[in-house]
Design a protein around this motif. Structure first.
Motif, PDB file in Angstrom:
ATOM      1  N   SER A   1      -4.505  -4.883   1.770  1.00 36.47           N
ATOM      2  CA  SER A   1      -5.435  -5.133   2.873  1.00 36.47           C
ATOM      3  C   SER A   1      -5.821  -6.609   2.946  1.00 36.47           C
ATOM      4  O   SER A   1      -6.043  -7.151   4.041  1.00 36.47           O
ATOM      5  CB  SER A   1      -6.686  -4.284   2.688  1.00 36.47           C
TER       6      SER A   1
ATOM      7  N   GLN B   1      -4.801  10.542   5.271  1.00 37.55           N
ATOM      8  CA  GLN B   1      -4.531   9.098   5.371  1.00 37.55           C
ATOM      9  C   GLN B   1      -4.361   8.659   6.818  1.00 37.55           C
ATOM     10  O   GLN B   1      -4.730   7.545   7.192  1.00 37.55           O
ATOM     11  CB  GLN B   1      -3.301   8.746   4.534  1.00 37.55           C
TER      12      GLN B   1
ATOM     13  N   VAL C   1       0.139   5.165  -0.387  1.00 37.35           N
ATOM     14  CA  VAL C   1      -0.944   5.304   0.587  1.00 37.35           C
ATOM     15  C   VAL C   1      -0.547   4.678   1.926  1.00 37.35           C
ATOM     16  O   VAL C   1      -0.335   3.464   2.012  1.00 37.35           O
ATOM     17  CB  VAL C   1      -2.247   4.637   0.076  1.00 37.35           C
TER      18      VAL C   1
ATOM     19  N   VAL D   1      -3.877  -0.827  -2.493  1.00 37.96           N
ATOM     20  CA  VAL D   1      -4.401  -0.783  -1.124  1.00 37.96           C
ATOM     21  C   VAL D   1      -5.293  -2.003  -0.867  1.00 37.96           C
ATOM     22  O   VAL D   1      -5.211  -2.642   0.193  1.00 37.96           O
ATOM     23  CB  VAL D   1      -5.181   0.528  -0.875  1.00 37.96           C
TER      24      VAL D   1
ATOM     25  N   HIS E   1      -1.344   3.132   5.384  1.00 41.07           N
ATOM     26  CA  HIS E   1      -2.540   2.343   5.709  1.00 41.07           C
ATOM     27  C   HIS E   1      -2.561   1.987   7.191  1.00 41.07           C
ATOM     28  O   HIS E   1      -2.144   0.897   7.590  1.00 41.07           O
ATOM     29  CB  HIS E   1      -2.561   1.086   4.843  1.00 41.07           C
TER      30      HIS E   1
ATOM     31  N   SER F   1       0.828  -1.202   0.000  1.00 43.68           N
ATOM     32  CA  SER F   1       0.000   0.000   0.000  1.00 43.68           C
ATOM     33  C   SER F   1       0.869   1.262   0.000  1.00 43.68           C
ATOM     34  O   SER F   1       0.622   2.200  -0.755  1.00 43.68           O
ATOM     35  CB  SER F   1      -0.904  -0.055   1.239  1.00 43.68           C
TER      36      SER F   1
ATOM     37  N   HIS G   1     -10.930   2.177   2.673  1.00 46.62           N
ATOM     38  CA  HIS G   1      -9.799   3.078   2.945  1.00 46.62           C
ATOM     39  C   HIS G   1      -9.335   3.744   1.650  1.00 46.62           C
ATOM     40  O   HIS G   1      -9.082   4.947   1.602  1.00 46.62           O
ATOM     41  CB  HIS G   1      -8.655   2.291   3.582  1.00 46.62           C
ATOM     42  N   ALA G   2      -9.258   2.942   0.579  1.00 44.84           N
ATOM     43  CA  ALA G   2      -8.764   3.465  -0.693  1.00 44.84           C
ATOM     44  C   ALA G   2      -9.714   4.509  -1.256  1.00 44.84           C
ATOM     45  O   ALA G   2      -9.286   5.571  -1.717  1.00 44.84           O
ATOM     46  CB  ALA G   2      -8.581   2.314  -1.680  1.00 44.84           C
TER      47      ALA G   2
ATOM     48  N   ARG H   1      -3.440   2.890  -7.308  1.00 47.27           N
ATOM     49  CA  ARG H   1      -3.404   3.057  -5.847  1.00 47.27           C
ATOM     50  C   ARG H   1      -4.513   2.242  -5.185  1.00 47.27           C
ATOM     51  O   ARG H   1      -4.270   1.552  -4.183  1.00 47.27           O
ATOM     52  CB  ARG H   1      -3.546   4.534  -5.481  1.00 47.27           C
TER      53      ARG H   1
ATOM     54  N   GLY I   1     -10.148  -2.483   2.880  1.00 53.10           N
ATOM     55  CA  GLY I   1      -9.120  -1.797   2.108  1.00 53.10           C
ATOM     56  C   GLY I   1      -9.750  -0.912   1.040  1.00 53.10           C
ATOM     57  O   GLY I   1      -9.310   0.219   0.808  1.00 53.10           O
TER      58      GLY I   1
END
Lengths: 313, 349
Positions: A205, A93, A38, A201, A40, A33, A82-83, A197, A79
Motif C-alpha cells: 500500500s 477481500q 491478499v 499489504v 487489494h 500484496s 485493509h490488512a 500478510r 493498507g
C-alpha cells in the motif's frame, strides 16, 4: 510525421517512462500484496489519497521527498486498515478493498477541500525536475529517451528490480511466497502467516501511495479529483498480465505506457477524423484484453483470496 | 480467542448490525466535522433539516434515493449469487444513453403510453448486455469480473462522452456536451406537484418487493442463493451455475440500466457525463448496508440519499465540505462489514 516515424522520436520514449511510473508503483504494490495472498482493491483510493497528501505536504512547504514519504505513510495506514479487516478478521477481500477505495478517495477529497479554498485555477507546486545523470544523460538519443526522467521514475525501476530479487532470492521473499501459496505449510515452518500478510499489504500500500503521489509531484503539479483515472484498476490487471512477477510487471507497465504515449501522438497525426475518446479507451480495453489472454495461463498464488484461520483447513 | 459461527442469527442482531455501523461511522465522521471547525451536533441537526426540513427537501431526498434503490438492488442481487458486479455505473450510463437515443425526436415514434415502457425495456436490455460481456469472459476464460466490470465503467463513460459530442449531440445546447433531450411524452409523470419527485420511486420500490418475492418464494431464488452460498454443493444438487449466473446478470445489469433511464426520463431529460454522482458505486454500499436484502435496500438507499442531500445543507450553513457525505457513506460500508462479522459469529475464548 507519420505513424511509424513516431517511434523514432526520443520524446515518445521519454513519455513512455513517465506514463509507466505510476503504473509500476501501483502494480508492484498490488503484486506484493497478492503474492502474500491478499487481493487489494483499495489501490485506486490509496493512489488518490497518496496524490492528495503528497501534494498537500509540498504545498504547505514540505520537501518533495517528504511529500513522497507522506504518501507512502498515508498509503501504509490505509493498507493496515485493509490488512486488519481481511487478514485477522477474514472479511471479503473484494468488498473490503472497494470500501477502502471509496473511503480513501472521499477522505482525500474532504481533506483537500478543507485545506484549499475553492478557486477557478487549482493551486500549484514546483514539481520534481528532470534529474541529469552525468555522461548517460549526454548520450545521443538514449540520453533524451531514457535518461531525462525525474528521480521517482528511476526509483520505480530500481524498486521493480529490487522486488524481483527479494521475492525470488531471499528468505523474506520465500516467506511471502509460501504464505501466498499455502499459509498452513508456512505455519508448519514456524512462520507467522498473519504477520507476513499484514506486512506485505502495508508495504504494498505504501508503494501504491507513492504511485499516486508521482502524479501530483512529478507528472502534474496540482491535485484534482478523479485524477487517478482508473490507473489502480489497470495495475490490478497488469499483475495478472505479469503472472505475479515483478520483472514482468515492469515490462507490462512499459508496454502499456508505450501504447498510451503512442496513441497521444497518433491523435495529433489523425486529427479529428477519429473521436479522441476512442484513443482514451485503449488502456482500459488493453487491460481487459491482457486479462483475457493471461487469465488461464498465469500462475495464480494458490491461497489468493483465501483467509487464513489458525487450526482450520 | 477465536471466532465461532452462530448457527442462526437472532433478528434483533441482524437489525442492530446496520444501525450500529451507521452510528459508528457518524461518530467517526463527527471527528472530521470537529476538525473542520463546526459544532458536531449542530452540523448533524443541519444535515437532518437539509434532508427533511421542508416539503422541497423531502421530495429531493426521495428523488435522490430513487436511482440508489435500483443500483443498490443491482448490487444486492448480483452479490447474493457471488457475481461481483462492480459495473453498475457503466450499466447505468448505457441505460441512460439508450433512453436518450430512442426517446428523442429522431427515436421511436410511439405514443406516450407505449413509449415509456419501450424505453425502460430498451435500457434494461442495454444494461443486461453490458454485464453479460464480463460474465461470459468469466465463464469462458476465467477472468475475474471485478476488474473487467470496473474497467468497463471507464470505457462506457468515454463512449457516452463520444456519443454526446458526436451523433447524439444536442445542437441547441450552445456547444455544451449534452445529448439530445427526450420528447415530453417520454418524461415520467410527476408524483408530487411542484417537485422533481417522479414515478421512478414506486417503480424502484415495486421492483425491490418483486425481487424479494422472487428470491424467497421461487425455485430460481433458492437456486441463486444456493449458488452464492456454496457453488460446489449447488452444482452437485443439479443447479446449473451457468444458467443461474446468466439470469442473475440479466437481472442485475437490467436494473442498473433501468436506473439510468429513469434518471434521464424522470429528472434530467438528457444525458451528460455527470448524470451520475457515482450512483453505481454507491449502490454497492446501499446493498451491503441492507445485508443484500431487497427490502432493506429501500431503507438504506433512503439513508444514503439523506446523507447526500443533507450534507449539501450542512455545507451551505457551516462550511463543512459536502464530501463529508461520501466519507460517512464509505465508512459505513467498512463498519458494516465488521458489524456483519460480529452478528454472524461469536467470540470464544
Amino acid at each position: 510525421m507519420d505513424m511509424l516515424h513516431i517511434f523514432l522520436s526520443a520524446g515518445l520514449w521519454a513519455a513512455v517512462l513517465r506514463i509507466a511510473t505510476p503504473l509500476i508503483f501501483g502494480t508492484l504494490g498490488a503484486l506484493l500484496s497478492e503474492r502474500a495472498g491478499v487481493l487489494h482493491l483499495g489501490i485506486e483510493g490509496i493512489m488518490t489519497f497518496g496524490a492528495m497528501i503528497g501534494w498537500l505536504t509540498v504545498y504547505h512547504g514540505g520537501d518533495l521527498w517528504i511529500g513522497l514519504l507522506a504518501a507512502a505513510i498515508g498509503g501504509g495506514i490505509f493498507g493496515l486498515l485493509h490488512a486488519l479487516l481481511t487478514v485477522p478478521l477474514g472479511l471479503s477481500q473484494h468488498v473490503t478493498g472497494l470500501g477502502i477505495t471509496l473511503f480513501a478517495s472521499s477522505l482525500a477529497y474532504f481533506i483537500f477541500r478543507l485545506s484549499v479554498p475553492v478557486s477557478g485555477t487549482p493551486p500549484t507546486i514546483v514539481a520534481f525536475q528532470v534529474l541529469h545523470i552525468p555522461v548517460l544523460s549526454a548520450l545521443p538519443f538514449l540520453g533524451e529517451a531514457v535518461f531525462s526522467q525525474t528521480a521517482p521514475t528511476y526509483l520505480a525501476v530500481l524498486l521493480a528490480l529490487g522486488l524481483a530479487y527479494v521475492l525470488a532470492r531471499t528468505p523474506l521473499g520465500l516467506a511471502i511466497r509460501i504464505v501466498g501459496e499455502n499459509p498452513h505449510a508456512a505455519e508448519a515452518q514456524g512462520l507467522d502467516p498473519i504477520a507476513i500478510r499484514i506486512g506485505a499489504v502495508v508495504a504494498g500500500s505504501a508503494l501504491m501511495g507513492m504511485g499516486g503521489a508521482f502524479l501530483t509531484l512529478s507528472a502534474f503539479n496540482s491535485f484534482f479529483p478523479t485524477m487517478v483515472q482508473g490507473r489502480g484498476w489497470v495495475s490490478i490487471a497488469l499483475v495478472v498480465f505479469a503472472s505475479w512477477r515483478p520483472e514482468r510487471a515492469l515490462f507490462g507497465a512499459l508496454l502499456f505506457a508505450l501504447f498510451d504515449a503512442y496513441q497521444l501522438r497518433l491523435q495529433q497525426v489523425v486529427g479529428k477524423a477519429v473521436p479522441y475518446q476512442l484513443f482514451l479507451m485503449i488502456p482500459y480495453l488493453m487491460s481487459i484484453a491482457a486479462l483475457l489472454v493471461m487469465a488461464r495461463r498465469a500462475r495464480v498464488p494458490q491461497a489468493l483470496m483465501q483467509p487464513f484461520r489458525r487450526g482450520e483447513r | 480467542m477465536r471466532l465461532e459461527r452462530r448457527s442462526d442469527t437472532p433478528l434483533a442482531l441482524t437489525l442492530a448490525a446496520p444501525v450500529g455501523a451507521v452510528a459508528l461511522s457518524l461518530a467517526l465522521a463527527g471527528i472530521l466535522i470537529a476538525i473542520a471547525g463546526a459544532p458536531v451536533f449542530e452540523a448533524y441537526h443541519r444535515l437532518f433539516i437539509g434532508a427533511f426540513g421542508s416539503r422541497l427537501a423531502i421530495t429531493e431526498t426521495l428523488t435522490r434515493a430513487t436511482p440508489l434503490i435500483l443500483t443498490g438492488l443491482a448490487a444486492a442481487v448480483a452479490f447474493r449469487a457471488r457475481l461481483w458486479n462492480i459495473g453498475a455505473e457503466g450499466q447505468f450510463y448505457v441505460g441512460a444513453l439508450a433512453a436518450a437515443a430512442l426517446g428523442s425526436e429522431a427515436g421511436l415514434q410511439l405514443p406516450g403510453y407505449a413509449l415509456i415502457p419501450a424505453l425502460l425495456v430498451a435500457a434494461a436490455v442495454a444494461g443486461a448486455v453490458l454485464l453479460l460481456v464480463p460474465l461470459l469472459m468469466r465463464l469462458r476464460f476465467g477472468v475475474d469480473e471485478v476488474v473487467t466490470t470496473l474497467l468497463l465503467n471507464f470505457v462506457i463513460l468515454l463512449f457516452v462522452s463520444m456519443m454526446i459530442e458526436g451523433p447524439l449531440k444536442d445542437p441547441l445546447a450552445f456547444g455544451w456536451p449534452q445529448s439530445v433531450p427526450v420528447v415530453a411524452d417520454a418524461m415520467l409523470p410527476r408524483l408530487v406537484a411542484r417537485s422533481r419527485l417522479h414515478i421512478g420511486l414506486p417503480i424502484g420500490v415495486g421492483l425491490a418487493m418483486l425481487t424479494w418475492f422472487v428470491q424467497s418464494r421461487t425455485t430460481f431464488g433458492l437456486e441463486s442463493r444456493a449458488a452464492g452460498l456454496n457453488p460446489r454443493a449447488a452444482a452437485f444438487a443439479g443447479v446449473s451455475l451457468t444458467r443461474i449466473l446468466i439470469s442473475v446478470a440479466c437481472l442485475s445489469g437490467g436494473v442498473a440500466g433501468l436506473a439510468g433511464a429513469i434518471e434521464v426520463m424522470g429528472v434530467k431529460g438528457y444525458v451528460t457525463t455527470d448524470l451520475s454522482p457515482s450512483f453505481g458505486y454507491t449502490g454497492i454500499v446501499v446493498a451491503m448496508l441492507a445485508g443484500l436484502h431487497p427490502i432493506g435496500v429501500i431503507v438504506t438507499a433512503l439513508f444514503v440519499a439523506t446523507m447526500f442531500v443533507g450534507a449539501d445543507g450542512m455545507s451551505r450553513a457551516l462550511g463543512v465540505p459536502s464530501f463529508i457525505a461520501d466519507v460517512i457513506v464509505s465508512l459505513s460500508l467498512l463498519t458494516m462489514l465488521v458489524a456483519l462479522l460480529l452478528s454472524n459469529y461469536r467470540i470464544r475464548r
